[in-house]
Design a protein around this motif. Structure first.
Motif, PDB file in Angstrom:
ATOM      1  N   ALA A 109       0.842  -1.197   0.000  1.00  0.00           N
ATOM      2  CA  ALA A 109       0.000   0.000   0.000  1.00  0.00           C
ATOM      3  C   ALA A 109       0.876   1.246   0.000  1.00  0.00           C
ATOM      4  CB  ALA A 109      -0.917   0.007   1.217  1.00  0.00           C
ATOM      5  N   LEU A 110       0.576   2.144  -0.936  1.00  0.00           N
ATOM      6  CA  LEU A 110       1.213   3.458  -0.955  1.00  0.00           C
ATOM      7  C   LEU A 110       0.204   4.400  -0.329  1.00  0.00           C
ATOM      8  CD1 LEU A 110       2.328   3.211  -4.684  1.00  0.00           C
ATOM      9  CD2 LEU A 110       3.776   2.799  -2.690  1.00  0.00           C
ATOM     10  N   VAL A 111       0.585   5.038   0.769  1.00  0.00           N
ATOM     11  CA  VAL A 111      -0.386   5.808   1.545  1.00  0.00           C
ATOM     12  C   VAL A 111      -0.030   7.292   1.528  1.00  0.00           C
ATOM     13  CG1 VAL A 111      -1.460   6.096   3.824  1.00  0.00           C
ATOM     14  CG2 VAL A 111      -0.735   3.816   3.053  1.00  0.00           C
ATOM     15  N   GLY A 112      -1.018   8.122   1.243  1.00  0.00           N
ATOM     16  CA  GLY A 112      -0.805   9.564   1.387  1.00  0.00           C
ATOM     17  C   GLY A 112      -1.103  10.355   0.135  1.00  0.00           C
ATOM     18  N   ASP A 113      -0.182  11.260  -0.173  1.00  0.00           N
ATOM     19  CA  ASP A 113      -0.386  12.234  -1.252  1.00  0.00           C
ATOM     20  C   ASP A 113       0.021  11.625  -2.595  1.00  0.00           C
ATOM     21  OD1 ASP A 113      -0.508  14.375  -2.926  1.00  0.00           O
ATOM     22  OD2 ASP A 113       0.709  15.716  -1.691  1.00  0.00           O
ATOM     23  N   LEU A 162      -5.488  -2.177   5.909  1.00  0.00           N
ATOM     24  CA  LEU A 162      -4.279  -2.448   6.694  1.00  0.00           C
ATOM     25  C   LEU A 162      -4.037  -3.939   6.964  1.00  0.00           C
ATOM     26  CD1 LEU A 162      -1.921  -0.992   7.940  1.00  0.00           C
ATOM     27  CD2 LEU A 162      -3.320  -0.508   9.952  1.00  0.00           C
ATOM     28  N   PRO A 163      -5.058  -4.689   7.381  1.00  0.00           N
ATOM     29  CA  PRO A 163      -4.795  -6.102   7.707  1.00  0.00           C
ATOM     30  C   PRO A 163      -4.285  -6.933   6.530  1.00  0.00           C
ATOM     31  CG  PRO A 163      -6.927  -5.389   8.568  1.00  0.00           C
ATOM     32  CD  PRO A 163      -6.440  -4.298   7.662  1.00  0.00           C
ATOM     33  N   ARG A 164      -4.508  -6.456   5.292  1.00  0.00           N
ATOM     34  CA  ARG A 164      -4.088  -7.229   4.117  1.00  0.00           C
ATOM     35  C   ARG A 164      -2.677  -6.888   3.650  1.00  0.00           C
ATOM     36  NH1 ARG A 164      -6.851  -5.931  -0.644  1.00  0.00           N
ATOM     37  NH2 ARG A 164      -8.092  -4.238   0.220  1.00  0.00           N
ATOM     38  N   CYS A 165      -2.084  -5.836   4.212  1.00  0.00           N
ATOM     39  CA  CYS A 165      -0.852  -5.301   3.631  1.00  0.00           C
ATOM     40  C   CYS A 165       0.396  -5.996   4.154  1.00  0.00           C
ATOM     41  CB  CYS A 165      -0.746  -3.804   3.926  1.00  0.00           C
ATOM     42  SG  CYS A 165      -2.019  -2.865   3.108  1.00  0.00           S
ATOM     43  N   ASP A 166       1.302  -6.316   3.223  1.00  0.00           N
ATOM     44  CA  ASP A 166       2.626  -6.802   3.612  1.00  0.00           C
ATOM     45  C   ASP A 166       3.587  -5.632   3.781  1.00  0.00           C
ATOM     46  OD1 ASP A 166       2.092  -9.697   3.308  1.00  0.00           O
ATOM     47  OD2 ASP A 166       1.757  -9.118   1.215  1.00  0.00           O
ATOM     48  N   VAL A 167       3.346  -4.583   3.022  1.00  0.00           N
ATOM     49  CA  VAL A 167       4.242  -3.427   3.039  1.00  0.00           C
ATOM     50  C   VAL A 167       3.413  -2.147   3.017  1.00  0.00           C
ATOM     51  CG1 VAL A 167       6.103  -2.215   1.826  1.00  0.00           C
ATOM     52  CG2 VAL A 167       5.964  -4.711   1.696  1.00  0.00           C
ATOM     53  N   LEU A 168       3.817  -1.178   3.815  1.00  0.00           N
ATOM     54  CA  LEU A 168       3.230   0.162   3.741  1.00  0.00           C
ATOM     55  C   LEU A 168       4.333   1.123   3.331  1.00  0.00           C
ATOM     56  CD1 LEU A 168       1.140   0.818   6.996  1.00  0.00           C
ATOM     57  CD2 LEU A 168       0.292   0.220   4.714  1.00  0.00           C
ATOM     58  N   ALA A 179      -2.172  -4.369  12.118  1.00  0.00           N
ATOM     59  CA  ALA A 179      -1.489  -4.806  10.902  1.00  0.00           C
ATOM     60  C   ALA A 179      -0.898  -6.196  11.079  1.00  0.00           C
ATOM     61  CB  ALA A 179      -0.388  -3.814  10.562  1.00  0.00           C
ATOM     62  N   LYS A 180      -0.458  -6.754   9.934  1.00  0.00           N
ATOM     63  CA  LYS A 180       0.241  -8.036  10.008  1.00  0.00           C
ATOM     64  C   LYS A 180       1.456  -7.901  10.926  1.00  0.00           C
ATOM     65  CE  LYS A 180      -0.856 -10.078   5.517  1.00  0.00           C
ATOM     66  NZ  LYS A 180      -0.315 -10.601   4.247  1.00  0.00           N
ATOM     67  N   GLU A 181       1.797  -8.987  11.559  1.00  0.00           N
ATOM     68  CA  GLU A 181       2.858  -8.953  12.561  1.00  0.00           C
ATOM     69  C   GLU A 181       4.206  -8.522  11.965  1.00  0.00           C
ATOM     70  OE1 GLU A 181       4.269 -12.206  15.765  1.00  0.00           O
ATOM     71  OE2 GLU A 181       2.151 -12.317  15.143  1.00  0.00           O
ATOM     72  N   ASP A 182       4.451  -8.984  10.732  1.00  0.00           N
ATOM     73  CA  ASP A 182       5.754  -8.694  10.121  1.00  0.00           C
ATOM     74  C   ASP A 182       5.653  -7.597   9.051  1.00  0.00           C
ATOM     75  OD1 ASP A 182       4.208 -10.140   8.402  1.00  0.00           O
ATOM     76  OD2 ASP A 182       5.817 -11.494   7.743  1.00  0.00           O
ATOM     77  N   ILE A 183       4.688  -6.703   9.216  1.00  0.00           N
ATOM     78  CA  ILE A 183       4.515  -5.645   8.211  1.00  0.00           C
ATOM     79  C   ILE A 183       5.785  -4.792   8.115  1.00  0.00           C
ATOM     80  CG2 ILE A 183       3.500  -3.955   9.805  1.00  0.00           C
ATOM     81  CD1 ILE A 183       1.602  -3.221   7.386  1.00  0.00           C
ATOM     82  N   LEU A 184       6.093  -4.408   6.872  1.00  0.00           N
ATOM     83  CA  LEU A 184       7.291  -3.601   6.614  1.00  0.00           C
ATOM     84  C   LEU A 184       6.841  -2.165   6.377  1.00  0.00           C
ATOM     85  CD1 LEU A 184      10.263  -4.486   6.249  1.00  0.00           C
ATOM     86  CD2 LEU A 184       9.825  -4.512   3.780  1.00  0.00           C
TER      87      LEU A 184
END
Lengths: 318, 427
Positions: free
Chosen positions: A172-176, A225-231, A266-271
């Protein structure tokens, strides 16, 4: 030259581009070639600390028509780590203020015997215009909200290094998103390497048209959020906004800031990545920025590795 | 008495619903007779295989003089008009200074007469100094010869001023030509707002900015009984707004430029500033809507919005480069290729929008081959395939996105007031 970089040199047969203007045009093979080359350089230089003589005798010019500290420093250092000479040019205090056009400025600098021009400019397409008008190579270091290919590459390199793959990840790319060149370069690179990309932010900054290029669009961070591996938390680019796209920073932070409460969902190992500079407290809170999920400083090191790889590949293809 | 016979051509004159092969006699600068046999005329022009049309009219041209002679002059601009097949043009008043006084109108007329190329009609400012604050002296301007009013380059922004302009211009039966753009929505924009602008990170100019102003103008024209001519329409939404207004018999006319029925916003992927114009190149569906508007008559006129800019101005970053492209020398070829050859319009339908229709909008005695009319004639070779070479343009500027395009249809012989003013190169 070390063996690791020697391996990279056999791979460079596949690299034919004189310029790096964006990731939209690159194939998955070309992306992987850059990423592998960057990984080799990182290892060969002991984490981008030692020097190699790979580009001795070459000259790289940094043409920055827009303020930058880390990207310019990173390109300079990458060039010097490979033995190249560097020239720094920034628009303040130059002849630009005397009315010279940027093409004339670039041609003058090229005439001093430059092999590669690294350009940052507020206007999309300016590196492309330079590439058409200069005989030397051009690397795009950010053209307005369009592309920032080495930033995209360093983000992807960091994810690949940490999680071992890109294919099948949800990023997920979050923001502007509207004003973010980092978002665009990430989108093209991640999609080509098989990731599922979500763009998330206020509806005034995240266009539904992104769906037309196969990107998921969301305005609700808590829902995805719960589906994301990376933010990847993108900075709000107050300086590029001509009208206020959201009512207040407070409201933005309430809806989109990555904080401890959200991290718990979030996932436990989210980056967690952030391309910097970050607005602490707006995009993410300090405990997240400095916490165990954050790889913000890894990104900086990988930025050097990616830029060494790109400079080297481009010069090899000259 | 000088007599010229144009022999064997397909005479297409939409003003008379005429389309047949015949001989046309010119006597002393006027159309004298049809079906005349060759009989010792001073000059016979062989027009076999060609179209003999009323001299083409381009009602939207920027000649740049006075003030920006580095881009174009009245002399070079009118030469470009002839090369493109136009015998009459209407020039816009956004010069420096703007054309907002009798003296300014007379200056342009004088320079045009000195150049001696084609007829030049002056469109004068709606507002003093083109500032959008108070009305220019429209009555005096009409006396000097102004045929219409516009603040082109900018919209007439103030709704009250626009209302007054409609009301006041009614006295002279002159139309107001408006550049329709809500500026708050296009601020900083360089291209059409859509998927392409999103991907390129370029600031957008949404179609809504045009549609909203077109709607306002039509409402004000309807309320006052005034005449509105919507300039360079480009969006499907605006075409639909005009279509509905025409059904209500609002006094509205509109025009479209060849680039807006030919190119779309995908072109900006090249970042070439020759694709930057205002209104911007819109989406493929807007292009289709413009063509549909031409076909069903919603769009009355084809014009060029010929907007020359010196090379050094266009060779800048996309946000710094000025809006606009030259159009006089490619318009007829684009009409032939994109409208006629593509099967959207017949030659009579296309020529109606380049002759009698603009003449009616401007209220000028042109655009017809009726007996007694001025002998302004464009002989068109409809089958001539040619390659656009901007280095050979008569215009002083070469900012055309069509360089290198192969087009079908070109002006062969251009006659103004009975005199041959332009002859295409052979080959």
């Amino acid at each position: 030259m070390s063996t690791e970089v020697g391996e990279a040199s056999t791979m460079s047969a596949a690299w034919t581009r004189r310029h790096l203007l964006g990731l939209e045009d690159l194939s998955a093979e070309e992306l992987i070639l850059i990423l592998d080359t960057a990984a080799s350089f990182k290892e060969a230089t002991g984490g981008c600390k030692k020097k190699l003589p790979s580009l001795t005798g070459r000259t790289c010019a940094n043409l920055f028509f827009e303020p930058s500290t880390r990207t310019r420093t990173s390109f300079s250092l990458a060039a010097r780590r490979l033995g190249a000479d560097t020239v720094d040019f920034s628009s303040s205090g130059s002849s630009l203020s005397k009315g010279e056009t940027f093409i004339d400025t670039a041609k003058n600098i090229e005439a001093m015997g430059v092999d590669v021009v690294v350009v940052r400019h507020r206007t999309p397409g300016t590196p492309h215009l330079l590439a058409q008008n200069l005989a030397c190579s051009v690397i795009n270091a950010g053209d307005g909200p369009h592309e920032h290919p080495t930033q995209g590459l360093l983000d992807i390199m960091t994810v690949r290094e940490q999680l071992g793959r890109i294919d099948g990840l949800t990023v997920a790319l979050v923001g502007d998103i509207a004003h973010s060149r980092t978002a665009r370069s990430n989108i093209w690179g991640l999609k080509k390497l098989g990731a599922h990309v979500i763009v998330c932010g206020p509806s005034t900054l995240v266009s539904p048209l992104w769906r037309e290029v196969g990107v998921e669009v969301s305005h609700n961070l808590d829902a995805i959020l719960p589906r994301c591996d990376v933010l990847n938390l993108l900075r709000i680019q107050f300086e590029r906004q001509t009208t206020r796209p959201f009512p207040s920073v407070r409201e933005y932070a309430h809806l989109y800031a990555m904080n401890r409460e959200r991290l718990a969902k979030a996932k436990e190992d989210i980056l967690i990545l952030a391309p910097g500079p970050i607005n602490r407290g707006v995009e993410l809170t300090p405990e997240v920025a400095d916490g165990p999920h954050s790889v913000i400083l890894e990104q900086v090191t990988n930025g050097l590795a990616v830029r060494m790889a790109v400079l080297w590949l481009i010069c090899g293809a000259l | 008495m000088s007599r010229t016979l144009i022999a064997g051509g397909r005479v297409i004159d939409p003003s008379q619903k005429l389309d047949r092969v015949t001989n046309l006699l010119i006597e002393d600068g006027r159309i004298a007779a049809y079906d005349v046999a060759p009989n010792g005329q001073d000059l016979t022009i062989d027009a076999r295989g060609k179209i003999v049309a009323p001299g083409l009219i381009d009602m939207h041209v920027h000649l740049r003089e006075p003030g920006r002679e580095e881009d174009e002059t009245i002399k070079t601009g009118t030469a470009a008009a002839l090369a493109g097949g136009f015998t009459s043009i209407a020039c816009m008043p956004n010069t420096e200074p703007p054309i907002d006084t009798q003296a300014q109108v007379e200056f342009v007329q004088h320079q045009a007469a000195l150049a001696g190329h084609c007829n030049v009609y002056v469109v004068a400012c709606v507002s003093k100094n083109r500032e959008g604050k108070e009305l220019a002296e429209l009555g005096q301007l009409v006396q000097a010869g102004a045929v219409a009013f516009t603040d082109d380059g900018s919209p007439v922004y103030d709704a009250e001023l626009m209302r007054r302009a409609f009301e006041y211009a009614l006295m002279f039966d002159k139309p107001i030509l408006n550049h329709a753009e809500v500026r708050e929505l296009t601020s900083g924009g360089v291209m059409h707002e859509g998927l392409v602008s999103l991907l390129l990170g370029l600031s957008g100019m949404p179609a809504a900015a045009e549609d909203a102003m077109v709607s306002r103008d039509i409402v004000l024209a309807e309320a006052t009984g005034g005449r509105i001519h919507i300039m360079h329409i480009s969006s499907g939404g605006s075409v639909e707004v005009v279509r509905r207004a025409k059904r209500r018999a609002v006094r509205v006319t509109t025009e479209v430029c060849p680039h807006h029925f030919t190119l779309n916003d995908e072109c900006l992927r090249s970042f070439d500033s020759n694709f930057k114009m205002s209104p911007p190149l819109r989406s493929a569906s807007d292009v289709e809507a413009c063509i549909a508007g031409l076909v069903d008559g919603t769009i009355d006129v084809i014009c060029t919005d010929h907007a020359p800019h010196a090379l050094e101005k266009k060779m800048q970053e996309l946000d710094q480069a000025p809006f606009g492209i030259v159009g006089l020398e490619t318009a007829l070829g684009l009409v032939g290729t994109r409208l006629v050859q593509a099967g959207h319009l017949t030659w009579p339908q296309a020529l109606e929008k380049m002759t009698i229709n603009p003449a009616r909008v401007l209220g000028i005695d042109k655009g017809t081959l009726a007996v007694g009319a001025d002998a302004d004639i464009t002989i068109i070779d409809p089958d001539r395939r040619w390659t656009v070479d901007t280095s050979r343009f008569a215009s002083k500027s070469s900012n055309s996105p069509f360089a290198g395009w192969v087009l079908t249809g070109r002006a062969d012989t251009v006659i103004v007031g009975g005199k041959v003013k332009h002859q295409a190169e052979r080959g």
